[in-house]
Structures are given as structure tokens and as C-alpha cells.
Design an enzyme around this catalytic site. Sequence first.
Site, PDB file in Angstrom:
ATOM      1  N   SER A 237      28.275  -6.675   9.786  1.00  0.00           N
ATOM      2  CA  SER A 237      27.731  -6.938  11.107  1.00  0.00           C
ATOM      3  C   SER A 237      28.343  -8.205  11.681  1.00  0.00           C
ATOM      4  O   SER A 237      28.787  -9.075  10.922  1.00  0.00           O
ATOM      5  CB  SER A 237      26.212  -7.091  10.960  1.00  0.00           C
ATOM      6  N   GLY A 275      28.211  -2.977  13.828  1.00  0.00           N
ATOM      7  CA  GLY A 275      28.799  -4.243  13.399  1.00  0.00           C
ATOM      8  C   GLY A 275      29.561  -5.006  14.467  1.00  0.00           C
ATOM      9  O   GLY A 275      30.197  -6.020  14.167  1.00  0.00           O
ATOM     10  N   GLU A 318      27.479   3.304  15.488  1.00  0.00           N
ATOM     11  CA  GLU A 318      26.064   2.901  15.473  1.00  0.00           C
ATOM     12  C   GLU A 318      25.892   1.441  15.897  1.00  0.00           C
ATOM     13  O   GLU A 318      25.462   0.600  15.098  1.00  0.00           O
ATOM     14  CB  GLU A 318      25.508   3.057  14.055  1.00  0.00           C
ATOM     15  N   PRO A 319      26.212   1.098  17.138  1.00  0.00           N
ATOM     16  CA  PRO A 319      26.032  -0.300  17.543  1.00  0.00           C
ATOM     17  C   PRO A 319      24.552  -0.650  17.717  1.00  0.00           C
ATOM     18  O   PRO A 319      23.788   0.148  18.266  1.00  0.00           O
ATOM     19  CB  PRO A 319      26.758  -0.376  18.892  1.00  0.00           C
ATOM     20  N   ARG A 321      23.312  -4.618  17.494  1.00  0.00           N
ATOM     21  CA  ARG A 321      23.329  -5.966  18.058  1.00  0.00           C
ATOM     22  C   ARG A 321      23.997  -6.036  19.435  1.00  0.00           C
ATOM     23  O   ARG A 321      23.492  -6.683  20.343  1.00  0.00           O
ATOM     24  CB  ARG A 321      24.105  -6.877  17.093  1.00  0.00           C
ATOM     25  N   ARG A 361      16.927 -15.872  11.862  1.00  0.00           N
ATOM     26  CA  ARG A 361      18.388 -15.907  11.704  1.00  0.00           C
ATOM     27  C   ARG A 361      18.946 -17.318  11.440  1.00  0.00           C
ATOM     28  O   ARG A 361      19.823 -17.463  10.583  1.00  0.00           O
ATOM     29  CB  ARG A 361      19.087 -15.244  12.890  1.00  0.00           C
ATOM     30  N   TYR A 365      20.801 -17.154   7.988  1.00  0.00           N
ATOM     31  CA  TYR A 365      22.277 -17.089   8.073  1.00  0.00           C
ATOM     32  C   TYR A 365      22.886 -18.355   8.662  1.00  0.00           C
ATOM     33  O   TYR A 365      24.053 -18.352   9.040  1.00  0.00           O
ATOM     34  CB  TYR A 365      22.718 -15.917   8.965  1.00  0.00           C
ATOM     35  N   CYS A 392       5.734 -24.373   8.313  1.00  0.00           N
ATOM     36  CA  CYS A 392       5.705 -25.442   7.324  1.00  0.00           C
ATOM     37  C   CYS A 392       6.977 -25.465   6.485  1.00  0.00           C
ATOM     38  O   CYS A 392       6.918 -25.305   5.257  1.00  0.00           O
ATOM     39  CB  CYS A 392       4.478 -25.282   6.444  1.00  0.00           C
ATOM     40  N   TYR A 422      17.580  -8.341  15.876  1.00  0.00           N
ATOM     41  CA  TYR A 422      17.158  -8.942  14.612  1.00  0.00           C
ATOM     42  C   TYR A 422      16.295 -10.191  14.831  1.00  0.00           C
ATOM     43  O   TYR A 422      16.318 -11.118  14.033  1.00  0.00           O
ATOM     44  CB  TYR A 422      18.379  -9.234  13.722  1.00  0.00           C
TER      45      TYR A 422
HETATM   46  N1  LLP Z   1      24.633   1.036  10.933  1.00  0.00           N
HETATM   47  C1  LLP Z   1      24.260   0.644   9.706  1.00  0.00           C
HETATM   48  C2  LLP Z   1      24.368   1.560   8.591  1.00  0.00           C
HETATM   49  C3  LLP Z   1      23.785  -0.664   9.513  1.00  0.00           C
HETATM   50  O1  LLP Z   1      23.424  -1.050   8.302  1.00  0.00           O
HETATM   51  C4  LLP Z   1      23.694  -1.536  10.617  1.00  0.00           C
HETATM   52  C5  LLP Z   1      23.192  -2.889  10.440  1.00  0.00           C
HETATM   53  C6  LLP Z   1      24.083  -1.079  11.888  1.00  0.00           C
HETATM   54  C7  LLP Z   1      24.558   0.227  12.010  1.00  0.00           C
HETATM   55  C8  LLP Z   1      23.995  -1.922  13.114  1.00  0.00           C
HETATM   56  O2  LLP Z   1      24.807  -3.037  13.018  1.00  0.00           O
HETATM   57  P1  LLP Z   1      25.006  -3.996  14.288  1.00  0.00           P
HETATM   58  O3  LLP Z   1      25.808  -3.242  15.321  1.00  0.00           O
HETATM   59  O4  LLP Z   1      23.682  -4.365  14.800  1.00  0.00           O
HETATM   60  O5  LLP Z   1      25.744  -5.171  13.738  1.00  0.00           O
HETATM   61  N2  LLP Z   1      19.887  -8.968  10.116  1.00  0.00           N
HETATM   62  C9  LLP Z   1      21.304  -9.236  10.295  1.00  0.00           C
HETATM   63  C10 LLP Z   1      22.076  -7.977  10.593  1.00  0.00           C
HETATM   64  C11 LLP Z   1      21.892  -6.919   9.543  1.00  0.00           C
HETATM   65  C12 LLP Z   1      22.569  -5.663   9.925  1.00  0.00           C
HETATM   66  C13 LLP Z   1      22.134  -4.559   9.053  1.00  0.00           C
HETATM   67  N3  LLP Z   1      22.754  -3.325   9.332  1.00  0.00           N
HETATM   68  C14 LLP Z   1      21.490 -10.267  11.399  1.00  0.00           C
HETATM   69  O6  LLP Z   1      20.496 -10.707  11.964  1.00  0.00           O
HETATM   70  O7  LLP Z   1      22.615 -10.679  11.680  1.00  0.00           O
END
Ligand code: LLP
Length: 472
Positions: A237, A275, A318-319, A321, A361, A365, A392, A422
Site C-alpha cells: 500500500s 496500493g 482494488e484501490p 486509499r 497511522r 506507521y 494516555c 484507514y
Molecule cells: N486489496 C487488498 C488485497 C488489500 O490488502 C488492500 C489493502 C487493498 C486492496 C487496498 O489498498 P489501498 O489501495 O488502500 O492501498 N492500514 C494501512 C493500509 C493497509 C492496507 C491493507 N490492504 C495504512 O493505514 O496505511
Amino acid sequence: MENSHAPHPTPLENFAAPEPDGSRGGLWSTTTARHGGELTVGGVGVRTLASTYGTPLFVIDEEDMRRRAQAWKQAMEEAFAPLSGAQVYYAGKAFLSAGVATWMSEEGLCLDTCSLGELVTALAAGVEGNKIGLHGNNKSCEEIRLALRNDLAHIVVDSLAELALVETLAKEEQRQANIVLRVTTGVHAGGHEYISTAHEDQKFGLSLASGMAMRAAEEVLASPHLHLVGLHSHIGSQILNLDAFTQAAGVVMDLRAQIATHLGYVVEEVDLGGGYAVRYTVLDDIPPAPIEYARALASAVQSHGKVSGLPAPRISIEPGRSIAAPSTLTLYTVGTIKAVPLEEGSRRYVAVDGGMSDNIRPALYQADYTVTLANREPSHDVVRSRIVGKHCESGDIVVRDVALSANLGPGDLLAVPVTGAYGASMASNYNMAARPAVVAVNGGKSRLLIRRESVEDLLSRDVDAEGYELNS
Ligand code: LLP
């Protein structure tokens, strides 16, 4: 790269919040503006939002989120028109509510879910099963059965053990499961170790290197209860690097060719996951636009496809974020302010009424955000500030280092942009905090999507506190 790698401490002048007209970085959603000093989103002033719904508050700019969804759909359709077309699944883990599921459907997107809760939300919004995918590395029988009963577009299988479970349940339910196999491509990418997902030593996917992916394909093809629909790769991601995506696409396309050669079956779909990166502060690089990501993916698919001589696959992505994050800001109310002496000068600690329970976050991270004074015009004078929450823990930081308006006092509203992914979806009840409300704004109106949790909600799961009357 994740903005956590920005030099620290950051020069104040570079870290000043950009203005909502986008002039200093375009971090704010498209309808965010300043009117008479006050920030407005979707034509609604933040003071009205705060007094109507309270703070902390997630404010989604509906028009902005819909536009981002459209941008992905158009980009993929354009880039893949010469091939076999493309589908966009919005990754609900970034943020999902029935309202958002409806917007995504109306924009022509499918939905990617990864839990019972997400699947139930998508179904409750009326999204048809054949427009929903189900992910997860440890799916429960309940999740798999619900997927089967609703004829989901696909179940993304993560292991051989899970494949056997899906087969057993499909047989019991007298259904044929649409299977997508998630493979580990070996491409290491992503903003932070915890969000990189395609190297060998992590929990996701069927390893290519050990032949597990090929074995899974063989097993799917041998079962009358399973239908091999696709191959899947998600490398991580917050990825800015186009090469990582094209490499992974190439690896999956090669596997598809091997399956055709060895098993005599042409897999119809290739899902290249999510991602795609966003910009959180003006220090971050500007990420590629959807069309740039889409063209890079299309050229990788095309060049690997040519070598194999097979018909082009349908491509899915699969976007999450990149659709959800920039459409949302979080509103907080300022509480305690204190100056803390540093070796050189001092830092103003500004405590707000939320924190790591609505945005984990920064703690998880070391992610960086920026902030602006929202209820009135910021002053030209700025003070080196850190925005902290009310939890706290000293790691309970909202914005690590920011040159923020000097004219700040308790009761003022602060807005943090790019919190739509997220944030609410990873919110917790740490310190028994009630999770914030989420509202949508559009065309001068606001609408509650998720109501704020109440103390009654918090007590309702504590069976020993049953019957307790709040004396408020
Ligand atoms: N597809 C799959 C299989 C995934 O595991 C994810 C994210 C996505 C699509 C969507 O990814 P995106 O386009 O949102 O980057 N909590 C972390 C991000 C964890 C992402 C988990 N999987 C953060 O806050 O940066």
C-alpha cells in the site's frame, strides 16, 4: 515512499499547512474552500458541522470521493479498452459504510470486502453479490457461506487449507464457488513494512516460488464445486513506484501462461490489487494519476500477453486509499495548549479531543499529516506546534511538526486533511473513547453516515454494567 521517511524535524516553512485552494500542494478535497476565514467543505461551514455533529468528526466530501472513483473507472477503461476491459473494485477496508457502498455502485465500481462486517455492509447497501469480492487470509465458515449464498463475483483464496474449506462448504451449500487465487509475486514494495504484502516472509498469498500457486490452480480445476476465475496480486500500500506494479503484473501474467501450458486452462481474470499512493503533506512526492498507473499496468499486461499468445485477461484493481483518503478531513476541537521547552526554542503542544483512537497511522506507521486552523482565518504568525490527542500515551500524535497559526486557543477547530482511508476504519475505543461520527457533505448539505458512539454504546457491551443509570 511513506512520508514517515521525511527528514525530522521538518523545516517549519516547508511544513506549513497548504491552503484549501490547493495552491500549496492540493491536499484538500476539491470542494474545500475558505469563506470569510472559515473552512467550508461541500458548501458547508466547519462551525456548523462541529455544532451539529460534535467533534472529532470525519467529514467526507461526497463529490470528491465520487470523482476519484470515476477517475479510476475511466482510466482503467481507457487504458484497457484495446485489451479485454477492466473492472475497479473499491477496497472497503479503507472506509466503508452503506452510503459509501451505494456511491461506489452508482459510479459503476464493484466492492472489495475482507470481513463479515464489510460483506454485510455491502449487502445491506443493496450491492449485488456479483459485484462483490471477498478477501481475507483466514476466512470464517460464516464469511464463506455468506459469500456462497450471495453468489459473490469471487472469493480470493489465500492458502491451500482455505481452498479445501471453500470446497467443502461449496459442496454443502450446493454451489460453485468463483475462485481467485492470491499469489505471492515476490515483489517487495509499499510505504512501510507493515503494509508490504508480496515478499515471501509474510502471511499473505500462495507462494509462487514453492509451486503452491500452481498446485492450487490444479486443485481448483479438479473440483466440480470450484470455478477458477482469476489470479490475484496485491503487493502493498502507498506505492508510488510504477515499476513495482508492472513487475508484479508480469509475474502474474507469466503464471497465467504457465497454467495454460501445464493445465490447459486460460484464466479469464487477473486482479492486480490496490496500493496506489496519495499525498499526505506537501513534503510527499506527487503520486502518479490513475491514468498513469492504469497505462503502466496495461503495457505490462500487453507485453507479457504477447509473449504467451493467449487472449488478454480481464483486469481488475482494488484501490482503497486513493479514492477515500483525500476526500475526507477530520475536525477536532482544541483543548489544552502548553509550551514545552526544547534544546532550542520551544514547541507548542496543542491537545485535541481525539487522537490515536481515530487516527492510529502516526503511531503505527510514523505517518505524517498536516493541519490548519479551520473556524477562522489563521494568522500570518506561526508557532512550531505538535498536535496531540487525549490518550494516555506520548505516541498519541496527530501531527508531528507543523508551523501553525499563532492565534490559536481552546475551542478553536482544527482540520486535518487526507484522513479518509484507514482512519475511521481503524478507529478504536482505546481509553474507552467513543468513536467519532462520519458525515457526508455535498451541495451545501450534510448527512450523517455513521453516528457518533455514545457512552451508552460503550456500556452496552459490559454485561456487569447493565441497568446502570447515567446521572448526567
Ligand atoms: N486489496 C487488498 C488485497 C488489500 O490488502 C488492500 C489493502 C487493498 C486492496 C487496498 O489498498 P489501498 O489501495 O488502500 O492501498 N492500514 C494501512 C493500509 C493497509 C492496507 C491493507 N490492504 C495504512 O493505514 O496505511
